[in-house]
Design an enzyme around this catalytic site. Structure first.
Site, PDB file in Angstrom:
ATOM      1  N   ALA A  72      -4.788 -38.713   7.084  1.00 33.23           N
ATOM      2  CA  ALA A  72      -4.525 -36.902   6.927  1.00 33.23           C
ATOM      3  C   ALA A  72      -3.792 -36.558   8.198  1.00 33.23           C
ATOM      4  O   ALA A  72      -4.074 -37.103   9.527  1.00 33.23           O
ATOM      5  CB  ALA A  72      -5.816 -36.537   6.664  1.00 33.23           C
ATOM      6  N   ASP A  73      -2.703 -35.744   8.009  1.00 35.44           N
ATOM      7  CA  ASP A  73      -2.087 -34.976   8.973  1.00 35.44           C
ATOM      8  C   ASP A  73      -1.935 -33.734   8.771  1.00 35.44           C
ATOM      9  O   ASP A  73      -1.726 -33.377   7.494  1.00 35.44           O
ATOM     10  CB  ASP A  73      -1.145 -35.851   9.744  1.00 35.44           C
ATOM     11  N   GLN A  74      -1.546 -32.810   9.681  1.00 35.51           N
ATOM     12  CA  GLN A  74      -1.093 -31.615   9.390  1.00 35.51           C
ATOM     13  C   GLN A  74      -0.183 -30.998  10.615  1.00 35.51           C
ATOM     14  O   GLN A  74      -0.359 -31.530  11.584  1.00 35.51           O
ATOM     15  CB  GLN A  74      -2.472 -30.580   9.467  1.00 35.51           C
TER      16      GLN A  74
END
Length: 196
Positions: A72-74
């Site tokens: 996951a990344d943002q």
């Protein structure tokens, strides 16, 4: 039950999974984000979030082929520009002044792999409208925000004091925190991590 691994050192993502009573392990990926950002500078900020999630999850998934592994990344976008976390808190004032009275976008990217093969990819964008806060508020915020100034790209913790920076948001609470939970739990049910 299917083994589920979070390939991230993010405390907030781990907290979200724990609070939702999702069984998981943490095996942090050691992928260097700066290398990927340099190599894939052609990507939009939205696509960069998914690219980073995929890059982080792949080595962990290959090392644990029996498990479903989540990366996951943002990313944060302001005026079409991809912004990075601040290297030092002293830069937060300029960042927040730039954001004042304007919207920015938080792009979440999730990649779920098994044995290095994609099972599911997901992207979600939230729009955050920063209010036109006063200089006095900014001074108070900078004095009290602490770790949030460098821990998140926007120099805020949405779930804490940072919530006072905003006049409105368009998007899911969990996506704003960096882990869109409802679409994730649906796919985890489909793959035997959670009960149907």
């Amino acid at each position: 039950m299917t083994r589920f691994i979070l390939a991230s050192g993010s405390q907030i993502r781990a907290d979200i999974l724990r609070q939702a009573h999702i069984p998981f392990e943490i095996i942090k990926s050691d992928v260097d984000e700066s290398v990927i950002k340099a190599e894939r500078a052609d990507l939009s900020p939205r696509d960069m979030a998914l690219c980073l999630a995929e890059a982080k999850v792949e080595p962990v998934s290959l090392a644990h082929p029996d498990a479903l592994v989540l990366g996951a990344d943002q990313t944060m976008e302001l005026d079409g520009e991809l912004l990075d976390k601040l290297p030092q808190a002293s830069l937060a004032r300029a960042r927040l002044e730039r954001m004042r009275g304007r919207p920015h976008f938080l792009h979440s990217g999730l990649a779920l792999l098994r044995a290095g093969q994609p099972v599911w990819r997901y992207q979600q964008t939230s729009t955050i409208h920063v209010r036109g806060f006063s200089d006095a508020f900014l001074d108070q915020y900078l004095e009290n925000a602490g770790f949030a100034l460098t821990a998140s790209v926007g120099a805020y913790a949405y779930e804490g004091l940072g919530s006072q920076l905003f006049e409105r948001v368009e998007g899911d609470y969990y996506a704003i925190l960096g882990l869109p939970l409802l679409p994730l739990t649906a796919v985890l049910r489909d793959h035997g991590v959670l009960q149907q």
